[in-house]
Design a protein around this motif. Structure first.
Motif, short mmCIF file in Angstrom:
data_model
loop_
_atom_site.label_atom_id
_atom_site.label_comp_id
_atom_site.label_asym_id
_atom_site.label_seq_id
_atom_site.Cartn_x
_atom_site.Cartn_y
_atom_site.Cartn_z
N ASP A 306 9.93 -38.69 59.75
CA ASP A 306 9.33 -38.00 58.61
C ASP A 306 8.17 -38.84 58.07
N ALA A 307 7.58 -38.39 56.97
CA ALA A 307 6.41 -39.08 56.44
C ALA A 307 6.70 -40.55 56.13
N LYS A 308 7.88 -40.80 55.55
CA LYS A 308 8.25 -42.18 55.25
C LYS A 308 8.40 -43.01 56.52
N GLY A 309 9.00 -42.38 57.55
CA GLY A 309 9.17 -43.08 58.82
C GLY A 309 7.84 -43.40 59.48
N VAL A 310 6.89 -42.45 59.40
CA VAL A 310 5.56 -42.68 59.96
C VAL A 310 4.88 -43.84 59.24
N LEU A 311 5.00 -43.87 57.92
CA LEU A 311 4.40 -44.95 57.14
C LEU A 311 5.04 -46.31 57.50
N ASN A 312 6.35 -46.31 57.69
CA ASN A 312 7.03 -47.56 58.04
C ASN A 312 6.58 -48.06 59.42
N LYS A 313 6.51 -47.13 60.38
CA LYS A 313 6.07 -47.50 61.73
C LYS A 313 4.63 -48.00 61.70
N GLY A 314 3.78 -47.30 60.93
CA GLY A 314 2.39 -47.70 60.82
C GLY A 314 2.25 -49.08 60.20
N PHE A 315 3.06 -49.35 59.16
CA PHE A 315 3.02 -50.65 58.50
C PHE A 315 3.42 -51.76 59.47
N GLU A 316 4.50 -51.54 60.23
CA GLU A 316 4.96 -52.55 61.17
C GLU A 316 3.92 -52.80 62.26
N MET A 317 3.31 -51.72 62.76
CA MET A 317 2.29 -51.86 63.79
C MET A 317 1.09 -52.64 63.26
N PHE A 318 0.66 -52.32 62.05
CA PHE A 318 -0.50 -53.00 61.47
C PHE A 318 -0.19 -54.46 61.18
#
Length: 453
Positions: A306-318
């Protein structure tokens, strides 16, 4: 269509696949007119972000690199439980002695550049200064891409296209069908984003090692606007249509050849061991290819975060890019630039390519020779070295070659060798030289066919 008890394909599930996927294709692949040129939405967004953070970027990057070096040293020496037992912190700051050394070198160099102290050959605009400037742009690109790449990876578009086009990509490039979107994103968009997309797919079990290395080293090209910049620098912009056409044809033909010979053919055709194979593009009996493609896409979208999961994945990748890669890009890139700018090593090493160009009938062969190999350091250097060559045809050839080679240590090469793909510096260097040797006669032949003189 409902082929088993776990998959329900209705309008709602199709929309969950179609809308994010279409948005991802638009953001990463759709060319738009922009500032008198052509760009893709992710490029426009990244340029805006780069301009927005420009005043603070040198300070932020310096802080990131210092934190990375200090925390990695602490983790390596003291192994604090708070870091070792934390999944994200352990990933960010656990490192081998080799990479720890170059993180420390990166920290020393960025401090010297930031405070403008130290030897000129380290802090000049041709070496360390160039790398700090490049990192400002890279950080903006990666920030935007980290949070938007899931639109391509997690909502089914790669599964859908993979099933439909595998009969094209497999015989031609020996790659799975799902690579089609990756190939386009790597070729049309930013080369660094393409490498990140490819390595992530490998780590998630969707590419074998050989497939991932092939895509990362052969399909990571620069964006269309940068091609225009190179053409303009070499004063061949009035020939841009044949310039880009030859670039594309050479890129395709060189990959067709390279995938069938060592070293690419010798890399293990095995999936990343911790996850194993996670892809199946071959449709079972009793179902059409298009039905199977839709089924796989909908199943993939159903498991998307979901949106929160996408943000978490994006944060970890960055965070991974900022703390793991920026110090290495700073150190490797500065060292490479020092060798290219302040030593004659590339003039010495390029002598065989002078004879090779001469054999191919290229004018000013030995003057152009250093530009054939200095691209291993940075993609911009060949055009700089070739800008003063008198022959338009030679400048045209060198410009195309520099954009086809695109395995350069200031960015792409470092991303590749620090990834989990089983390829090291030696492997990347061999692939660069092999691509150069294969691409040159193709470029020269096509240049002659197109009547460039």
């Amino acid at each position: 269509m409902n082929n088993d008890n776990t998959t329900k394909i209705d309008s709602k599930s199709i929309m969950k696949f179609a809308i994010p996927s279409a948005l991802g294709v638009f953001i990463f692949l759709f060319p738009l007119p922009w500032n008198g040129s052509v760009n893709i939405p992710i490029g426009i967004l990244s340029e805006w972000l780069a301009a927005l953070i420009a005043p603070a970027a040198p300070t932020l990057i310096t802080i990131f690199i210092l934190i990375s070096a200090i925390m990695t040293a602490i983790t390596s020496l003291l192994k604090p439980k708070a870091i070792i037992d934390n999944k994200l912190l352990s990933k960010l700051f656990t490192s081998s002695p080799f990479y720890l050394l170059f993180k420390i070198i990166g920290a020393v160099v960025v401090l010297m550049v930031y405070f403008n102290v130290g030897p000129e050959y380290v802090i000049s605009g041709d070496t360390g200064g160039t790398m700090l400037s490049l990192l400002k742009t890279l950080v903006a690109w990666f920030f935007a891409a980290s949070f938007l790449i899931p639109l391509l990876m997690d909502f089914g578009i790669m599964d859908y296209t993979g099933t439909l086009v595998r009969n094209f990509t497999q015989p031609l490039f020996k790659l799975p069908g799902r690579s089609a979107i990756d190939l386009l994103a790597s070729w049309v968009g930013n080369c660094n984003v393409g490498v990140v997309l490819t390595t992530t797919q490998y780590e998630q079990g969707y590419y074998t090692a050989r497939e991932a290395i092939t895509i990362a080293t052969c399909f990571s090209a620069v964006s269309l606007p940068f091609c225009l910049v190179i053409a303009a620098l070499l004063k061949v912009e009035h020939l841009f249509i044949p310039f880009y056409a030859i670039l594309t044809i050479t890129g395709i033909l060189s990959v067709v050849i390279m995938t069938r010979i060592p070293p690419l053919s010798k890399y293990p055709n095995e999936y990343y061991a911790p996850v194993g194979k996670q892809v199946n593009e071959v449709e079972p009996q009793g179902i059409t290819k298009s039905q199977w493609a839709l089924k796989l896409a909908v199943e993939r979208a159903a498991t998307a975060p979901d949106a929160k999961g996408v943000l978490n994945k994006g944060f970890e990748m960055f965070m991974g890019i900022v703390f793991q890669l920026t110090p290495l890009v700073m150190s490797f890139g500065t060292i490479a630039c020092i060798l290219a700018t302040y030593t004659p090593i590339f003039n010495w090493l390029s002598v065989p390519f002078g004879y090779y160009l001469q054999m191919l009938g290229v004018e000013e062969a030995f003057a152009a020779a250093p530009a054939t190999i200095v691209g291993f350091v940075d993609m911009f250097l060949p055009a700089v070295l070739a800008a003063n060559i008198v022959s338009l045809k030679t400048r045209f050839i060198i410009g195309i070659l520099s954009l086809v080679q695109i395995i350069y240590m200031t960015e792409v090469g470092t991303l590749i060798i620090t990834s989990k793909m089983p390829v090291d510096f030696k492997g990347v260097l061999i692939l660069f030289l092999e691509k150069t040797i294969i691409a040159l006669p193709i470029i020269v032949l096509l240049t002659n066919i197109f009547g460039i003189a």
